[in-house]
Design a protein around this motif. Sequence first.
Motif, mmCIF file in Angstrom:
data_model
loop_
_atom_site.group_PDB
_atom_site.id
_atom_site.type_symbol
_atom_site.label_atom_id
_atom_site.label_comp_id
_atom_site.label_asym_id
_atom_site.label_seq_id
_atom_site.Cartn_x
_atom_site.Cartn_y
_atom_site.Cartn_z
ATOM 1 N N ASP A 1 1.125 -1.111 0.069
ATOM 2 C CA ASP A 1 -0.195 0.139 -0.016
ATOM 3 C C ASP A 1 1.257 0.844 0.095
ATOM 4 O O ASP A 1 1.824 1.586 1.123
ATOM 5 N N MET A 2 0.748 1.510 -0.839
ATOM 6 C CA MET A 2 2.174 2.996 -0.915
ATOM 7 C C MET A 2 0.738 3.947 -1.356
ATOM 8 O O MET A 2 0.342 4.748 -2.437
ATOM 9 N N TYR A 3 0.677 4.316 -0.560
ATOM 10 C CA TYR A 3 -0.686 5.389 -0.086
ATOM 11 C C TYR A 3 -0.095 7.179 0.030
ATOM 12 O O TYR A 3 -0.852 7.956 -0.391
ATOM 13 N N CYS A 4 2.044 7.182 -0.285
ATOM 14 C CA CYS A 4 1.950 8.417 -1.322
ATOM 15 C C CYS A 4 3.379 8.377 -1.483
ATOM 16 O O CYS A 4 4.149 7.286 -1.356
ATOM 17 N N ASP B 1 9.248 4.450 -0.696
ATOM 18 C CA ASP B 1 9.488 3.378 -0.316
ATOM 19 C C ASP B 1 10.604 2.130 -1.002
ATOM 20 O O ASP B 1 10.010 1.466 -0.998
ATOM 21 N N GLU C 1 -3.306 2.805 -10.117
ATOM 22 C CA GLU C 1 -3.683 4.143 -9.102
ATOM 23 C C GLU C 1 -5.341 4.264 -10.360
ATOM 24 O O GLU C 1 -5.207 4.573 -11.490
ATOM 25 N N GLU C 2 -5.717 5.755 -8.862
ATOM 26 C CA GLU C 2 -7.038 6.106 -9.947
ATOM 27 C C GLU C 2 -5.933 7.173 -10.572
ATOM 28 O O GLU C 2 -6.596 8.788 -9.319
ATOM 29 N N HIS C 3 -5.126 7.548 -11.176
ATOM 30 C CA HIS C 3 -4.068 8.829 -11.379
ATOM 31 C C HIS C 3 -4.111 8.573 -13.370
ATOM 32 O O HIS C 3 -4.323 7.501 -13.450
ATOM 33 N N LEU D 1 2.159 6.988 -9.489
ATOM 34 C CA LEU D 1 2.731 5.965 -9.011
ATOM 35 C C LEU D 1 3.820 5.114 -9.610
ATOM 36 O O LEU D 1 4.640 3.916 -9.894
ATOM 37 N N ASN E 1 -4.147 2.553 -14.598
ATOM 38 C CA ASN E 1 -4.841 2.981 -14.069
ATOM 39 C C ASN E 1 -6.108 4.100 -15.187
ATOM 40 O O ASN E 1 -6.079 4.031 -15.486
#
Length: 102
Positions: free
Chosen positions: A13-16, A21, A39-41, A47, A67
């Motif tokens: 989970d790469m929340y940012c 990381d 990702e919703e991007h 990401l 995405n």
Amino acid sequence: MLNEKGISTGLIDMYCIKPFDEQTLIEACQDVKLVVVIEEHNPFGGLGSMTAQVLGHHCPKRLVEINLPDEHLISGTNKEMFAYYGLDEKGIVARTIKELGI
């Protein structure tokens, strides 16, 4: 659903993306066939881009990004949009199976 089909999976989970990381990503991807970034991007500058850059430098792997497209998007609820663009469970499973060739 993928585990039910005999496909072993893991999740980070790469929340940012700042700070990114890198170490966790590199360690998790050592022995995988495919890395799927969801990702919703849009496909640029998010990401998926960061993941591709880190893996390219440290741990080259086949990478698939699921995405939003780089275009005008449809309108709707999150559920409707995720289903339309393949960001829901059904779409993610189908795309992963397709990319694995099974």
